[in-house]
Scaffold this motif. Structure first.
Motif, PDB file in Angstrom:
ATOM      1  N   CYS A 241       0.739  -1.308   0.016  1.00  0.00           N
ATOM      2  CA  CYS A 241       0.092  -0.035  -0.053  1.00  0.00           C
ATOM      3  C   CYS A 241       0.961   1.299  -0.104  1.00  0.00           C
ATOM      4  O   CYS A 241       1.946   1.196   0.165  1.00  0.00           O
ATOM      5  CB  CYS A 241      -1.052   0.217   1.208  1.00  0.00           C
ATOM      6  SG  CYS A 241      -0.279   0.072   2.777  1.00  0.00           S
ATOM      7  N   HIS A 242       0.274   2.462  -0.512  1.00  0.00           N
ATOM      8  CA  HIS A 242       0.948   3.729  -0.520  1.00  0.00           C
ATOM      9  C   HIS A 242       0.621   4.703   0.489  1.00  0.00           C
ATOM     10  O   HIS A 242      -0.559   4.790   0.670  1.00  0.00           O
ATOM     11  CB  HIS A 242       0.736   4.184  -1.767  1.00  0.00           C
ATOM     12  CG  HIS A 242       1.354   3.195  -2.968  1.00  0.00           C
ATOM     13  ND1 HIS A 242       2.953   3.241  -3.204  1.00  0.00           N
ATOM     14  CD2 HIS A 242       0.875   1.804  -3.290  1.00  0.00           C
ATOM     15  CE1 HIS A 242       2.930   2.398  -4.123  1.00  0.00           C
ATOM     16  NE2 HIS A 242       1.951   1.502  -4.319  1.00  0.00           N
ATOM     17  N   SER A 243       1.459   5.779   0.622  1.00  0.00           N
ATOM     18  CA  SER A 243       1.104   7.006   1.475  1.00  0.00           C
ATOM     19  C   SER A 243       1.635   8.162   0.758  1.00  0.00           C
ATOM     20  O   SER A 243       2.085   8.131  -0.359  1.00  0.00           O
ATOM     21  CB  SER A 243       1.653   6.708   2.883  1.00  0.00           C
ATOM     22  OG  SER A 243       3.045   7.024   2.872  1.00  0.00           O
TER      23      SER A 243
ATOM     24  N   SER B 113       4.689   8.668  -1.021  1.00  0.00           N
ATOM     25  CA  SER B 113       4.874   8.581  -2.599  1.00  0.00           C
ATOM     26  C   SER B 113       3.457   9.066  -3.283  1.00  0.00           C
ATOM     27  O   SER B 113       3.296  10.245  -3.114  1.00  0.00           O
ATOM     28  CB  SER B 113       5.023   7.227  -3.012  1.00  0.00           C
ATOM     29  OG  SER B 113       4.206   6.150  -2.875  1.00  0.00           O
ATOM     30  N   ASP B 114       2.795   8.283  -3.660  1.00  0.00           N
ATOM     31  CA  ASP B 114       1.599   8.866  -4.420  1.00  0.00           C
ATOM     32  C   ASP B 114       0.230   8.419  -3.958  1.00  0.00           C
ATOM     33  O   ASP B 114      -0.859   8.658  -4.644  1.00  0.00           O
ATOM     34  CB  ASP B 114       1.602   8.449  -6.044  1.00  0.00           C
ATOM     35  CG  ASP B 114       1.474   6.854  -6.000  1.00  0.00           C
ATOM     36  OD1 ASP B 114       1.780   6.186  -5.086  1.00  0.00           O
ATOM     37  OD2 ASP B 114       1.429   6.465  -7.301  1.00  0.00           O
ATOM     38  N   GLY B 115       0.035   8.241  -2.660  1.00  0.00           N
ATOM     39  CA  GLY B 115      -1.079   8.137  -2.132  1.00  0.00           C
ATOM     40  C   GLY B 115      -1.855   9.520  -1.237  1.00  0.00           C
ATOM     41  O   GLY B 115      -0.549  10.277  -0.822  1.00  0.00           O
TER      42      GLY B 115
ATOM     43  N   ASP C 161       5.952   2.354  -0.334  1.00  0.00           N
ATOM     44  CA  ASP C 161       5.719   3.541  -1.171  1.00  0.00           C
ATOM     45  C   ASP C 161       6.889   3.150  -2.330  1.00  0.00           C
ATOM     46  O   ASP C 161       7.868   2.705  -2.077  1.00  0.00           O
ATOM     47  CB  ASP C 161       6.025   4.665  -0.340  1.00  0.00           C
ATOM     48  CG  ASP C 161       4.821   5.125   0.484  1.00  0.00           C
ATOM     49  OD1 ASP C 161       3.886   5.442  -0.352  1.00  0.00           O
ATOM     50  OD2 ASP C 161       4.846   5.338   1.632  1.00  0.00           O
ATOM     51  N   HIS C 162       6.628   4.095  -3.351  1.00  0.00           N
ATOM     52  CA  HIS C 162       7.279   3.894  -4.639  1.00  0.00           C
ATOM     53  C   HIS C 162       8.726   4.402  -4.288  1.00  0.00           C
ATOM     54  O   HIS C 162       8.826   5.636  -4.007  1.00  0.00           O
ATOM     55  CB  HIS C 162       6.773   4.768  -5.731  1.00  0.00           C
ATOM     56  CG  HIS C 162       5.510   4.194  -6.303  1.00  0.00           C
ATOM     57  ND1 HIS C 162       5.362   2.872  -6.867  1.00  0.00           N
ATOM     58  CD2 HIS C 162       4.277   4.646  -6.067  1.00  0.00           C
ATOM     59  CE1 HIS C 162       4.165   2.930  -7.327  1.00  0.00           C
ATOM     60  NE2 HIS C 162       3.055   3.695  -6.853  1.00  0.00           N
ATOM     61  N   ASP C 163       9.795   3.604  -4.422  1.00  0.00           N
ATOM     62  CA  ASP C 163      11.073   4.072  -4.384  1.00  0.00           C
ATOM     63  C   ASP C 163      11.496   4.915  -3.148  1.00  0.00           C
ATOM     64  O   ASP C 163      12.556   5.777  -3.174  1.00  0.00           O
ATOM     65  CB  ASP C 163      11.527   4.919  -5.883  1.00  0.00           C
ATOM     66  CG  ASP C 163      11.047   4.062  -6.881  1.00  0.00           C
ATOM     67  OD1 ASP C 163      11.274   2.953  -6.851  1.00  0.00           O
ATOM     68  OD2 ASP C 163      10.578   4.846  -7.857  1.00  0.00           O
TER      69      ASP C 163
ATOM     70  N   ARG D  57       3.757  10.042 -11.658  1.00  0.00           N
ATOM     71  CA  ARG D  57       2.842  10.387 -12.721  1.00  0.00           C
ATOM     72  C   ARG D  57       1.379  10.617 -12.068  1.00  0.00           C
ATOM     73  O   ARG D  57       0.637  11.406 -12.880  1.00  0.00           O
ATOM     74  CB  ARG D  57       2.710   9.244 -13.662  1.00  0.00           C
ATOM     75  CG  ARG D  57       3.958   9.101 -14.888  1.00  0.00           C
ATOM     76  CD  ARG D  57       3.834   8.159 -15.845  1.00  0.00           C
ATOM     77  NE  ARG D  57       3.793   6.961 -15.067  1.00  0.00           N
ATOM     78  CZ  ARG D  57       3.134   5.881 -15.823  1.00  0.00           C
ATOM     79  NH1 ARG D  57       2.788   5.715 -17.112  1.00  0.00           N
ATOM     80  NH2 ARG D  57       3.238   4.569 -15.256  1.00  0.00           N
ATOM     81  N   THR D  58       1.206   9.993 -11.009  1.00  0.00           N
ATOM     82  CA  THR D  58      -0.041  10.218 -10.378  1.00  0.00           C
ATOM     83  C   THR D  58      -0.310  11.761  -9.927  1.00  0.00           C
ATOM     84  O   THR D  58      -1.457  12.220 -10.043  1.00  0.00           O
ATOM     85  CB  THR D  58      -0.139   9.250  -8.977  1.00  0.00           C
ATOM     86  OG1 THR D  58      -0.017   7.996  -9.206  1.00  0.00           O
ATOM     87  CG2 THR D  58      -1.485   9.325  -8.110  1.00  0.00           C
ATOM     88  N   HIS D  59       0.753  12.207  -9.653  1.00  0.00           N
ATOM     89  CA  HIS D  59       0.645  13.570  -9.170  1.00  0.00           C
ATOM     90  C   HIS D  59       0.423  14.576 -10.403  1.00  0.00           C
ATOM     91  O   HIS D  59      -0.531  15.551 -10.442  1.00  0.00           O
ATOM     92  CB  HIS D  59       2.088  14.298  -8.453  1.00  0.00           C
ATOM     93  CG  HIS D  59       2.182  13.436  -7.281  1.00  0.00           C
ATOM     94  ND1 HIS D  59       3.360  12.824  -7.100  1.00  0.00           N
ATOM     95  CD2 HIS D  59       1.414  13.241  -6.229  1.00  0.00           C
ATOM     96  CE1 HIS D  59       3.450  12.245  -5.804  1.00  0.00           C
ATOM     97  NE2 HIS D  59       2.211  12.535  -5.338  1.00  0.00           N
TER      98      HIS D  59
ATOM     99  N   PHE E  79      -3.370  -0.470  -2.149  1.00  0.00           N
ATOM    100  CA  PHE E  79      -4.174   0.711  -1.679  1.00  0.00           C
ATOM    101  C   PHE E  79      -3.422   1.954  -1.841  1.00  0.00           C
ATOM    102  O   PHE E  79      -2.278   2.085  -1.587  1.00  0.00           O
ATOM    103  CB  PHE E  79      -4.650   0.495  -0.392  1.00  0.00           C
ATOM    104  CG  PHE E  79      -5.581   1.809   0.341  1.00  0.00           C
ATOM    105  CD1 PHE E  79      -6.672   1.821   0.184  1.00  0.00           C
ATOM    106  CD2 PHE E  79      -4.635   2.738   1.299  1.00  0.00           C
ATOM    107  CE1 PHE E  79      -7.364   3.019   0.618  1.00  0.00           C
ATOM    108  CE2 PHE E  79      -5.403   3.748   1.835  1.00  0.00           C
ATOM    109  CZ  PHE E  79      -6.548   4.102   1.603  1.00  0.00           C
ATOM    110  N   HIS E  80      -4.023   3.103  -2.636  1.00  0.00           N
ATOM    111  CA  HIS E  80      -3.623   4.250  -2.680  1.00  0.00           C
ATOM    112  C   HIS E  80      -4.519   5.421  -2.173  1.00  0.00           C
ATOM    113  O   HIS E  80      -3.932   6.218  -1.595  1.00  0.00           O
ATOM    114  CB  HIS E  80      -3.569   4.751  -4.357  1.00  0.00           C
ATOM    115  CG  HIS E  80      -2.234   4.346  -4.700  1.00  0.00           C
ATOM    116  ND1 HIS E  80      -2.178   2.873  -5.264  1.00  0.00           N
ATOM    117  CD2 HIS E  80      -1.328   4.788  -5.414  1.00  0.00           C
ATOM    118  CE1 HIS E  80      -1.004   2.715  -6.020  1.00  0.00           C
ATOM    119  NE2 HIS E  80      -0.360   3.544  -5.858  1.00  0.00           N
ATOM    120  N   GLY E  81      -5.532   5.127  -1.926  1.00  0.00           N
ATOM    121  CA  GLY E  81      -6.326   6.237  -1.350  1.00  0.00           C
ATOM    122  C   GLY E  81      -7.923   5.901  -1.169  1.00  0.00           C
ATOM    123  O   GLY E  81      -8.477   5.061  -2.150  1.00  0.00           O
TER     124      GLY E  81
HETATM  125 MN    MN Z   1       1.331   4.268  -7.511  1.00  0.00          MN
END
Ligand code: MN
Ligand code: AMP
Ligand code: MN
Ligand code: MN
Length: 290
Positions: free
Chosen positions: A8-10, A13-15, A38-40, A133-135, A248-250
């Motif tokens: 999952c992400h916060s 990164s892109d959550g 989180d990504h990287d 890219r999500t941003h 999960f991203h959000g």
């Molecule tokens: Mn992502």
């Protein structure tokens, strides 16, 4: 048995949720063991660990590394990593530097396509975290260039579209070495999502296994039930441990909800029941309720 959600992400990164908010949400959804990946980036793990101790969730320190394998972007999850390991830290710093360069390049290409201000716009959404890219997608929706994030990707951010910049990520070998060097288990994320042919997917898994990769994310929030079954067969065939994660991203994507994860198909060896897990994660000071 606790519910395991190992992807999952916060906001690291892109959550859209802070690391603490992700952990609190996981707790209310009945997740017992959570990996923040989180990504990287590992910057969210300290805050998540502190909240995990307060809420009684067990936090597995994780990451999702961006990899270029055979001209294709692949994601490799690391579970039970030491976020301060120097090789992992140096490797992710390189990936983040590429992200910064790529973000400027995406913005330059969008500007040529008649959309100015994308770098500043994406930065407003990333708020100092990595640029994904999500941003850019959120900026493009907000400025009326597409109706939702999915449409943005189709129109602007994938191969053949004006804002596409090819990745120069880690090699598969580097990603596995960084994760294992940092004491973690390497897992191929959402294998059914890359659009690889059966032959290419087998090549990827063979190469990954050869390099010392341990696991396959058999069950993912982004898979169909049929994908989960096919990936279970591949995990068996390549003798890979089976992992499961919502990705999960959000809350705006309710179909990837924390802890909403189907059971692993029969015949899988769950990564959390393996000796490798015991060695990498079981013995680590757990982020348990004190
Ligand atoms: Mn992502
Ligand atoms: P990046 O790592 O910056 O190239 O961004 C990849 C991220 O964009 C993924 O982790 C997803 O969160 C998101 N993403 C990729 N493809 C799509 C899509 N088609 N629709 C919505 N989000 C996507
Ligand atoms: Mn991914
Ligand atoms: Mn992910």
């Amino acid at each position: 048995m606790p519910v395991y959600d190992l992807h999952c992400h916060s906001t690291a990164s892109d959550g859209p949720l802070s690391p603490a908010a992700v952990v609190r949400r996981a707790a209310t959804r009945g997740v017992g063991v959570l990996a923040l990946t989180d990504h990287d980036e590992t910057a969210g793990l300290a805050e998540a660990g502190a909240e995990a101790r307060r809420t009684g969730v067990r936090l597995v320190p994780g990451i999702e590394l961006s990899v270029t394998w055979s001209h294709q972007t692949i994601h490799v999850v690391g579970l039970g990593i030491d976020p301060d390991h120097p090789d992992l830290a140096a490797g992710t710093a390189r990936l983040r530097a590429f992200r910064d360069w790529r973000a400027a390049e995406i913005a330059r290409r969008l500007e040529k396509a008649g959309i100015p201000g994308a770098l500043a716009g994406a930065r407003r959404h990333s708020r100092g975290a990595i640029l994904s890219r999500t941003h850019f997608a959120r900026f493009l929706v907000e400025t009326g260039h597409a109706k939702d994030v999915r449409q943005v990707f189709r129109r602007f951010l994938v191969k053949g579209r004006p804002g596409h910049v090819p990745g120069e990520w880690a090699t598969l070998e580097e990603a596995v070495a960084w994760i294992r060097g940092a004491g973690g288990l390497a897992v191929i994320a959402h294998p059914a999502r890359y659009g690889l042919s059966a032959t290419r997917l087998r090549q990827l898994l063979g190469a990954f296994r050869e390099l010392g990769g341990e696991g396959l994310e058999v069950v993912s929030g982004s898979h169909t039930p049929d994908d989960n079954e096919r990936m279970a067969l591949l995990a068996r065939r390549f003798d890979l441990l089976a992992s499961a994660g919502s990705d999960f991203h959000g809350p705006e994507n309710p179909w990837y909800e924390l802890g909403r994860i189907p059971e692993l198909p029969a015949g899988c060896r769950p990564v959390w029941q393996s000796g490798a897990w015991q060695a990498a994660i079981g013995s680590r000071p757990a982020a348990r309720a004190s």
